[in-house]
Write a protein that holds these residues in place. Structure first.
Motif, mmCIF file in Angstrom:
data_model
loop_
_atom_site.group_PDB
_atom_site.id
_atom_site.type_symbol
_atom_site.label_atom_id
_atom_site.label_comp_id
_atom_site.label_asym_id
_atom_site.label_seq_id
_atom_site.Cartn_x
_atom_site.Cartn_y
_atom_site.Cartn_z
ATOM 1 N N LEU B 91 29.694 62.029 41.815
ATOM 2 C CA LEU B 91 27.971 61.955 42.465
ATOM 3 C C LEU B 91 27.829 62.807 42.563
ATOM 4 C CD1 LEU B 91 29.001 59.650 46.121
ATOM 5 C CD2 LEU B 91 27.582 59.395 43.605
ATOM 6 N N PRO B 92 28.122 64.668 42.487
ATOM 7 C CA PRO B 92 27.486 65.673 42.243
ATOM 8 C C PRO B 92 27.428 65.860 41.132
ATOM 9 C CG PRO B 92 29.515 66.251 43.637
ATOM 10 C CD PRO B 92 29.814 64.544 43.382
ATOM 11 N N TYR B 93 27.857 65.504 39.866
ATOM 12 C CA TYR B 93 28.355 65.304 38.613
ATOM 13 C C TYR B 93 26.704 64.171 38.261
ATOM 14 C CZ TYR B 93 28.990 64.774 33.494
ATOM 15 O OH TYR B 93 29.017 64.969 32.399
ATOM 16 N N ALA B 94 26.392 63.409 38.705
ATOM 17 C CA ALA B 94 25.158 62.488 39.068
ATOM 18 C C ALA B 94 23.880 63.479 39.377
ATOM 19 C CB ALA B 94 25.593 60.785 39.644
ATOM 20 N N ALA B 95 24.129 63.788 40.102
ATOM 21 C CA ALA B 95 22.972 64.449 41.444
ATOM 22 C C ALA B 95 22.719 65.513 40.060
ATOM 23 C CB ALA B 95 23.363 65.053 42.167
ATOM 24 N N LEU B 96 23.795 66.603 39.102
ATOM 25 C CA LEU B 96 23.057 68.122 38.678
ATOM 26 C C LEU B 96 22.507 67.242 37.067
ATOM 27 C CD1 LEU B 96 26.386 69.279 38.977
ATOM 28 C CD2 LEU B 96 23.973 69.559 39.669
ATOM 29 N N ILE B 97 22.952 65.423 36.322
ATOM 30 C CA ILE B 97 21.968 64.799 35.376
ATOM 31 C C ILE B 97 20.993 65.426 35.974
ATOM 32 C CG2 ILE B 97 21.599 63.215 33.703
ATOM 33 C CD1 ILE B 97 24.865 63.139 34.570
ATOM 34 N N LEU B 98 20.458 64.912 36.900
ATOM 35 C CA LEU B 98 19.272 64.177 37.602
ATOM 36 C C LEU B 98 18.365 65.676 37.600
ATOM 37 C CD1 LEU B 98 17.992 62.039 38.308
ATOM 38 C CD2 LEU B 98 17.961 62.405 40.603
ATOM 39 N N ALA B 99 18.812 66.824 37.904
ATOM 40 C CA ALA B 99 18.566 67.733 37.986
ATOM 41 C C ALA B 99 17.964 68.852 36.224
ATOM 42 C CB ALA B 99 19.306 68.612 38.985
ATOM 43 N N LEU B 100 19.420 68.598 36.255
ATOM 44 C CA LEU B 100 18.874 69.094 34.161
ATOM 45 C C LEU B 100 17.304 67.621 33.517
ATOM 46 C CD1 LEU B 100 22.059 69.131 33.256
ATOM 47 C CD2 LEU B 100 20.612 70.840 33.440
ATOM 48 N N LEU B 330 12.616 66.653 42.342
ATOM 49 C CA LEU B 330 12.710 68.052 41.186
ATOM 50 C C LEU B 330 12.255 68.496 40.436
ATOM 51 C CD1 LEU B 330 16.208 66.454 41.105
ATOM 52 C CD2 LEU B 330 16.186 68.089 43.087
ATOM 53 N N THR B 331 10.687 67.963 39.628
ATOM 54 C CA THR B 331 10.595 68.935 38.770
ATOM 55 C C THR B 331 9.557 69.649 39.190
ATOM 56 O OG1 THR B 331 10.813 66.790 37.345
ATOM 57 C CG2 THR B 331 8.906 68.267 36.549
ATOM 58 N N VAL B 332 8.594 68.906 40.832
ATOM 59 C CA VAL B 332 7.909 70.089 41.449
ATOM 60 C C VAL B 332 8.887 71.579 42.142
ATOM 61 C CG1 VAL B 332 6.480 70.214 43.380
ATOM 62 C CG2 VAL B 332 6.759 68.349 41.983
ATOM 63 N N LEU B 333 10.029 71.022 43.067
ATOM 64 C CA LEU B 333 10.583 72.197 43.434
ATOM 65 C C LEU B 333 11.811 72.995 41.815
ATOM 66 C CD1 LEU B 333 12.565 69.556 46.181
ATOM 67 C CD2 LEU B 333 10.580 71.429 46.689
ATOM 68 N N LEU B 334 11.806 72.978 41.373
ATOM 69 C CA LEU B 334 12.707 73.050 39.998
ATOM 70 C C LEU B 334 11.747 74.551 39.721
ATOM 71 C CD1 LEU B 334 15.522 71.285 39.159
ATOM 72 C CD2 LEU B 334 16.150 72.804 40.619
ATOM 73 N N ASP B 335 10.676 75.310 40.898
ATOM 74 C CA ASP B 335 9.746 76.318 39.676
ATOM 75 C C ASP B 335 10.399 77.684 40.091
ATOM 76 O OD1 ASP B 335 6.776 76.636 40.624
ATOM 77 O OD2 ASP B 335 7.922 77.588 38.648
ATOM 78 N N GLY B 336 11.024 77.958 38.856
ATOM 79 C CA GLY B 336 11.977 79.820 38.759
ATOM 80 C C GLY B 336 12.865 79.657 38.540
ATOM 81 N N THR B 337 12.499 80.757 37.453
ATOM 82 C CA THR B 337 14.125 80.845 36.891
ATOM 83 C C THR B 337 14.929 81.080 37.809
ATOM 84 O OG1 THR B 337 13.449 83.930 37.117
ATOM 85 C CG2 THR B 337 12.691 82.298 35.195
ATOM 86 N N ALA B 338 15.451 81.117 38.371
ATOM 87 C CA ALA B 338 16.574 81.630 39.804
ATOM 88 C C ALA B 338 17.256 80.244 40.120
ATOM 89 C CB ALA B 338 16.274 82.190 40.558
ATOM 90 N N LEU B 339 16.186 78.966 40.007
ATOM 91 C CA LEU B 339 16.665 78.040 40.149
ATOM 92 C C LEU B 339 17.055 77.422 39.162
ATOM 93 C CD1 LEU B 339 14.300 76.634 43.123
ATOM 94 C CD2 LEU B 339 16.104 77.252 43.185
ATOM 95 N N VAL B 340 16.684 77.907 37.820
ATOM 96 C CA VAL B 340 17.224 76.417 37.023
ATOM 97 C C VAL B 340 18.274 77.472 36.645
ATOM 98 C CG1 VAL B 340 16.117 76.710 34.310
ATOM 99 C CG2 VAL B 340 14.480 76.282 35.875
ATOM 100 N N SER B 341 18.104 78.666 36.684
ATOM 101 C CA SER B 341 19.609 79.251 36.160
ATOM 102 C C SER B 341 20.757 78.701 36.963
ATOM 103 C CB SER B 341 19.395 80.781 36.127
ATOM 104 O OG SER B 341 18.943 81.475 35.632
ATOM 105 N N VAL B 342 20.961 79.104 38.130
ATOM 106 C CA VAL B 342 21.411 78.324 39.220
ATOM 107 C C VAL B 342 22.166 76.725 38.731
ATOM 108 C CG1 VAL B 342 21.750 76.585 41.990
ATOM 109 C CG2 VAL B 342 20.635 79.577 41.724
ATOM 110 N N VAL B 343 20.640 75.529 38.494
ATOM 111 C CA VAL B 343 20.964 74.104 38.296
ATOM 112 C C VAL B 343 22.194 74.486 36.585
ATOM 113 C CG1 VAL B 343 20.333 72.663 36.885
ATOM 114 C CG2 VAL B 343 19.010 73.532 38.687
ATOM 115 N N LEU B 344 21.857 75.581 35.747
ATOM 116 C CA LEU B 344 22.235 75.380 34.482
ATOM 117 C C LEU B 344 23.741 75.505 34.506
ATOM 118 C CD1 LEU B 344 20.064 77.192 32.101
ATOM 119 C CD2 LEU B 344 20.109 74.456 32.049
ATOM 120 N N ALA B 345 23.805 76.605 35.897
ATOM 121 C CA ALA B 345 25.453 77.440 36.198
ATOM 122 C C ALA B 345 26.055 75.880 36.703
ATOM 123 C CB ALA B 345 25.636 78.533 37.003
#
Lengths: 116, 413
Positions: B91-100, B330-345
């Motif tokens: 389930l976390p994996y699926a959630a991260l896919i959506l964030a990506l 998520l597209t609206v919320l993930l605004d900012g380099t820090a958040l993107v870096s966290v999601v990728l990691a």
């Protein structure tokens, strides 16, 4: 009762429930698969052919277009409408071979018949 | 099991593995690796990740052979670890896919803004909605069409990368940039962890097992996908040498993907390739996740309305709608380099954890062969530990450096 008789009995019950829903049968117009069900833990294999959504015998020796494998108990649970097929499929207890569209349609039919 | 003839040949399966891994967001991942490592060190990180994934591919081949389920990882983990552990991992994996997917949409928005007068946010949401509409209509691109699109994508980007390397080789500081100073060990570990992210999605070849023509095709496709992706990403990592020294710190994916001074035609061609990559990724994720949501709702684990199935188009419309809404949010919320870096990691760590579990499950019933030598279990334990170590490394190195991370995705500039 042999495993194959048990599986055949469960399939017959499923088909009776299906035939009792003419709206559901009509919705499957254009669908003509040959579906084989095989137990992985017992000598039991049955098949059914549909022609334009209507039950049309066992397939007359034609190769199946959709093959479903699982434990005898799981197959019977699904055919006797005690379980939704999605659940054992999702957790690897029901294996399918054939076009995804056919399984999704079969899943839809079973889900409509299965009381919730 | 009856001897049904499948429709998916080996080339189509390899294309599936590569297509689901390749997305524009991978360019962001490559930028992150380049900022940490650079030159041949980046290539080394990619190749180490590829070696680990090659081990994973062998494990997955066995899992698929024993449980040839189109559900893939969830089915394998359920049979090996039980349903609760499988769900806890997936389930976390699926959630991260959506964030990506959300980050991918932002990249698409930036690309569209470069090609036409459309605000990036509007372009991002339009992309999500258009892909959702295709899925909602029950349209499924055929495997052959998807395979053709994937090979076009790989060929197009590989050509651009090769030309970029040739440009870089003509520069006077090429050798110095090719072999920069050795990175700190933790930086290399983080680089490998980030490189694991690049391969995320290749394991979805296992979901095509119901369509494979011959037993063993899926296993072979898994290994070949890793090889193709490794070669592609290694070349792409080298292509970054064509960028100005230190330039990747402020680079945006669109600049990465279009050569300097490229005319509008080239830019449009690059944009089209990127859209193709993004579409195949989001479309695949949407269909897979919607089936998962539908199935969980059928079991009462999610709200029942999500279990509705459109009898004509055979898609779960409410599940698709919910996923679209989440993706837009998520597209609206993930605004900012820090958040993107966290999601990728986090994605790298999430994938590493699921893969570690898959490798471990291979050594358990019903997958392990009777009398399997102990050395295989030890090797599997070591591989699983490496996945976890590198995945954690990506997170550990990213978090302290968030305030200095910049230029991951620009806002249409």
């Amino acid at each position: 009762m042999t495993p194959e008789q048990q599986l055949q009995g469960a399939l017959d019950g499923f088909l009776r429930a299906y035939r009792a829903r003419p709206d559901l049968v009509a919705e499957q117009q254009g669908w003509s698969p040959v579906i084989a069900l095989e137990a992985s833990d017992a000598p039991a294999r049955v098949s059914v052919a549909l022609a334009d959504g209507r039950v049309a015998g066992t397939g007359g020796g034609r190769p199946p277009t959709l093959a479903i494998t699982g434990e005898l108990r799981t197959l019977c649970d699904v055919l006797e409408l005690r379980r939704d097929p999605n659940e054992p499929y999702l957790f690897g207890e029901l294996l399918v071979r054939g076009p995804e569209a056919d399984f999704v349609r079969l899943d839809y039919v079973a889900s409509r018949l299965c009381p919730r | 099991m009856s001897a049904l003839k499948g429709s998916a040949g080996p080339a189509a399966l390899v294309a599936t593995g590569c297509g689901t891994a390749l997305a524009c967001v991978c360019a962001v991942g490559l930028l992150e690796i380049d900022r940490r490592l650079g030159g041949l060190w980046s290539v080394a990180a990619v190749l180490v990740a590829a070696l680990l994934c090659a081990g994973l591919a062998r494990a997955l081949a066995r899992l698929t052979a024993v449980v040839p389920s189109g559900v893939g990882l969830l089915a394998f983990l359920s049979r090996g670890l039980g349903r609760r552990w499988a769900m806890a991992l997936m389930l976390p994996y699926a959630a991260l896919i959506l964030a990506l997917v959300a980050i991918e949409a932002r990249i698409v928005g930036t690309l569209l803004a470069a090609l036409m007068p459309v605000p990036p946010a509007a372009g991002a949401i339009a992309f999500l909605v258009a892909t959702w509409a295709v899925a909602r209509a029950g349209l499924r691109p055929g495997l052959r069409l998807q395979a053709a699109a994937t090979w076009l994508l790989i060929g197009g980007f590989a050509l651009m990368a090769a030309l970029a390397v040739a440009r870089a080789a003509a520069q006077p500081d090429f050798l110095a940039r090719l072999l920069p100073a050795a990175p700190a060990p933790m930086a290399f570990v983080a680089g490998v962890g980030q490189a694991l992210f690049l391969f995320m999605g290749f394991e979805l070849v296992t979901t095509q097992t119901e369509l494979a023509r011959a037993p063993g095709d899926v296993g072979r496709a898994l290994s070949r996908s890793v090889q193709v992706l490794a070669a592609f990403y290694a070349l792409a990592a080298l292509a970054l040498l064509a960028m100005p020294a230190g330039g990747t710190a402020a680079m945006t994916p669109r600049l990465l993907l279009a050569p300097p001074g490229a005319g509008p035609l080239v830019a449009a061609a690059v944009g089209l390739l990127c859209l193709l990559a993004s579409f195949t990724s989001w479309n695949g994720a949407l269909l897979t996740l919607s089936r998962l949501v539908y199935a969980l709702a059928s079991q009462g684990l999610l709200p029942r309305p999500l279990a509705r199935l459109d009898g004509k188009r055979l898609v779960p419309p409410n599940a698709l709608g919910a996923l679209l809404a989440l993706a837009v949010l998520l597209t609206v919320l993930l605004d900012g380099t820090a958040l993107v870096s966290v999601v990728l990691a986090a994605a790298a760590a999430g994938a590493a954890l699921v893969w570690a579990a898959s490798v471990a499950v291979r050594e358990r019933a019903p997958f392990a062969e009777p009398g399997r030598p102990r050395r295989h279990r030890l090797a599997a334990a070591a591989l699983a530990a490496l996945f976890i170590a590198f995945g954690l490394g990506a997170v550990v190195e990213t978090l302290p450096n968030l305030h200095t991370s910049k230029g991951v995705i620009a806002h249409g500039r």
